[in-house]
Design a protein around this motif. Structure first.
Motif, PDB file in Angstrom:
ATOM      1  N   ILE A 253       0.837  -1.208   0.000  1.00 53.85           N
ATOM      2  CA  ILE A 253       0.000   0.000   0.000  1.00 53.85           C
ATOM      3  C   ILE A 253       0.870   1.256   0.000  1.00 53.85           C
ATOM      4  CG2 ILE A 253      -1.653   1.347   1.361  1.00 53.85           C
ATOM      5  CD1 ILE A 253      -2.840  -1.360   2.302  1.00 53.85           C
ATOM      6  N   ILE A 254       1.908   1.243   0.807  1.00 57.74           N
ATOM      7  CA  ILE A 254       2.807   2.401   0.886  1.00 57.74           C
ATOM      8  C   ILE A 254       3.559   2.603  -0.431  1.00 57.74           C
ATOM      9  CG2 ILE A 254       4.928   3.241   1.986  1.00 57.74           C
ATOM     10  CD1 ILE A 254       3.797   2.115   4.635  1.00 57.74           C
TER      11      ILE A 254
ATOM     12  N   SER B  24      -6.197  -1.000   0.947  1.00 55.44           N
ATOM     13  CA  SER B  24      -5.762  -1.713  -0.250  1.00 55.44           C
ATOM     14  C   SER B  24      -5.097  -0.734  -1.210  1.00 55.44           C
ATOM     15  CB  SER B  24      -6.959  -2.368  -0.956  1.00 55.44           C
ATOM     16  OG  SER B  24      -7.805  -1.384  -1.531  1.00 55.44           O
ATOM     17  N   SER B  25      -4.286  -1.267  -2.117  1.00 55.99           N
ATOM     18  CA  SER B  25      -3.628  -0.427  -3.121  1.00 55.99           C
ATOM     19  C   SER B  25      -4.654   0.207  -4.045  1.00 55.99           C
ATOM     20  CB  SER B  25      -2.639  -1.268  -3.932  1.00 55.99           C
ATOM     21  OG  SER B  25      -1.564  -1.691  -3.109  1.00 55.99           O
ATOM     22  N   GLU B  26      -5.740  -0.512  -4.300  1.00 56.03           N
ATOM     23  CA  GLU B  26      -6.793   0.004  -5.184  1.00 56.03           C
ATOM     24  C   GLU B  26      -7.415   1.267  -4.599  1.00 56.03           C
ATOM     25  OE1 GLU B  26      -6.386  -3.268  -4.360  1.00 56.03           O
ATOM     26  OE2 GLU B  26      -5.508  -3.630  -6.352  1.00 56.03           O
ATOM     27  N   GLN B  27      -7.613   1.271  -3.289  1.00 53.11           N
ATOM     28  CA  GLN B  27      -8.164   2.460  -2.628  1.00 53.11           C
ATOM     29  C   GLN B  27      -7.239   3.656  -2.784  1.00 53.11           C
ATOM     30  OE1 GLN B  27      -9.250   0.969   1.409  1.00 53.11           O
ATOM     31  NE2 GLN B  27     -10.942   2.406   1.218  1.00 53.11           N
ATOM     32  N   VAL B  28      -5.957   3.419  -2.633  1.00 52.35           N
ATOM     33  CA  VAL B  28      -4.971   4.493  -2.781  1.00 52.35           C
ATOM     34  C   VAL B  28      -5.059   5.085  -4.182  1.00 52.35           C
ATOM     35  CG1 VAL B  28      -2.524   5.089  -2.806  1.00 52.35           C
ATOM     36  CG2 VAL B  28      -3.387   3.492  -1.092  1.00 52.35           C
ATOM     37  N   LYS B  29      -5.095   4.228  -5.182  1.00 51.20           N
ATOM     38  CA  LYS B  29      -5.158   4.690  -6.574  1.00 51.20           C
ATOM     39  C   LYS B  29      -6.435   5.487  -6.830  1.00 51.20           C
ATOM     40  CE  LYS B  29      -2.457   0.804  -8.403  1.00 51.20           C
ATOM     41  NZ  LYS B  29      -2.506  -0.444  -9.219  1.00 51.20           N
ATOM     42  N   LYS B  30      -7.539   5.022  -6.270  1.00 54.98           N
ATOM     43  CA  LYS B  30      -8.816   5.710  -6.460  1.00 54.98           C
ATOM     44  C   LYS B  30      -8.788   7.091  -5.808  1.00 54.98           C
ATOM     45  CE  LYS B  30     -13.811   4.993  -5.893  1.00 54.98           C
ATOM     46  NZ  LYS B  30     -14.868   4.091  -5.365  1.00 54.98           N
ATOM     47  N   ASN B  31      -8.253   7.160  -4.596  1.00 56.92           N
ATOM     48  CA  ASN B  31      -8.161   8.448  -3.904  1.00 56.92           C
ATOM     49  C   ASN B  31      -7.214   9.401  -4.628  1.00 56.92           C
ATOM     50  OD1 ASN B  31      -9.897   7.559  -1.898  1.00 56.92           O
ATOM     51  ND2 ASN B  31      -8.260   6.963  -0.496  1.00 56.92           N
ATOM     52  N   ALA B  32      -6.103   8.853  -5.116  1.00 54.49           N
ATOM     53  CA  ALA B  32      -5.125   9.688  -5.829  1.00 54.49           C
ATOM     54  C   ALA B  32      -5.721  10.243  -7.118  1.00 54.49           C
ATOM     55  CB  ALA B  32      -3.869   8.881  -6.120  1.00 54.49           C
TER      56      ALA B  32
END
Length: 303
Positions: free
Chosen positions: A33-34, A266-274
């Motif tokens: 995630i990081i 999750s990594s998907e959440q990070v991408k969506k927020n970004a």
């Protein structure tokens, strides 16, 4: 990703920061995630000594070790775990802050903390003593800047008046516009940045809102009012942008906000927020529409 200055510190933080509380204790998953956050241009990582009994700080520090000089690491102090690790007490004393910072530095594996924040605070605290601790840590080179995490108007005013804080972290969203009435104008005038949390109002401000428990309402909204507002927002923006993007951009539309601190499991959440943060800014007309249909509340307590 764009960056904004943190107060007058000279530290620049990405418009989206990663709130690390939700990373969990699985090191491999947290590392993934990081790394995703770093790849998306996020340079601000926010943890606390309270999270997972300090394990969160260890995971964050280890994951960021290879990019230490390129990132902004923030942590918090004030909540003191008891020996049984089944509860904590509030301790904003100078002695405890200066003791706790050493433990956080060790867990993070760093020589300095970019932003050290008091994790709460009341007007009954010995505020002068807490400020003295932060100022000494700054002079000693253990921290670069300090701030508080608080929504209490009386506490915020005292820290601005007596100290040299660079940030205040507080809850802020379309459904919780309380900071707009006093805190944001006051802090902007005094060159103190706001770090916002809860921009999606526990997921209610997303296209998945029908799946959320909106029957309980949210803050000043009863269930009927909440549903009506969400439908109105959805109807206004559906052809242009998803609701979570509108919510993120609403935070960034206020010049006093330096970064949105959003958690991700999750990594998907990070991408969506970004993606939402990198999207075009809201127009003045769009901001005005939101402010017309959403309630403008105020903090009644802690005056």
């Amino acid at each position: 990703m764009k960056k904004r200055q943190l107060g007058t510190s000279g530290i620049y933080v990405s418009e989206l920061g990663l709130g690390c509380m939700s990373l969990g204790t699985d090191e491999e998953k947290a590392q993934s995630i990081i790394e995703t956050a770093l790849n998306e241009g996020i340079n601000y990582f926010d943890t606390a000594d309270l999270y997972d009994y300090g394990v969160n700080e260890k995971i964050v520090g280890k994951a960021l070790k290879h990019v230490r000089e390129e990132v902004v690491i923030a942590t918090k102090v004030g909540n003191r775990w008891n020996e049984q690790k089944d509860g904590w007490s509030w301790d904003p004393s100078k002695a405890y802050i200066k003791e706790a910072v050493k433990n956080s530095l060790n867990r993070l594996g760093v020589e300095y903390i970019d932003l050290y924040q008091l994790h709460g605070g009341t007007i009954e605290d010995h505020i002068d003593e807490s400020i003295e601790a932060f100022e000494e840590l700054k002079a000693e080179g253990f921290i670069r800047a300090y701030g508080i995490s608080s929504i209490r108007p009386n506490v915020i005013r005292e820290y601005v008046r007596k100290g040299n804080i660079d940030s205040v972290m507080m809850q802020y969203s379309i459904l919780d516009r309380r900071p707009e009435e006093e805190a944001l104008p006051f802090l902007t005038k005094n060159h103190v940045s706001v770090l916002t949390r809860g921009p999606l109002a526990k997921g209610v401000l997303s296209d998945k809102w029908p799946e959320k428990a909106i029957d309980k309402g949210f803050l000043d909204y009863n269930d009927g009012e909440l549903k009506a507002l969400l439908l109105e927002l959805e109807d206004q923006f559906k052809s242009a942008r998803p609701l979570h993007e509108v919510a993120m951009q609403y935070n960034l539309a206020n010049e006093g906000v330096s970064s949105i601190i959003a958690g991700a499991s999750s990594s998907e959440q990070v991408k969506k927020n970004a993606a939402a943060v990198k999207a075009p800014s809201l127009s003045d007309e769009e901001v005005s529409f939101i402010q017309k249909v959403a309630k403008a509340s105020r903090y009644e307590a802690h005056r």
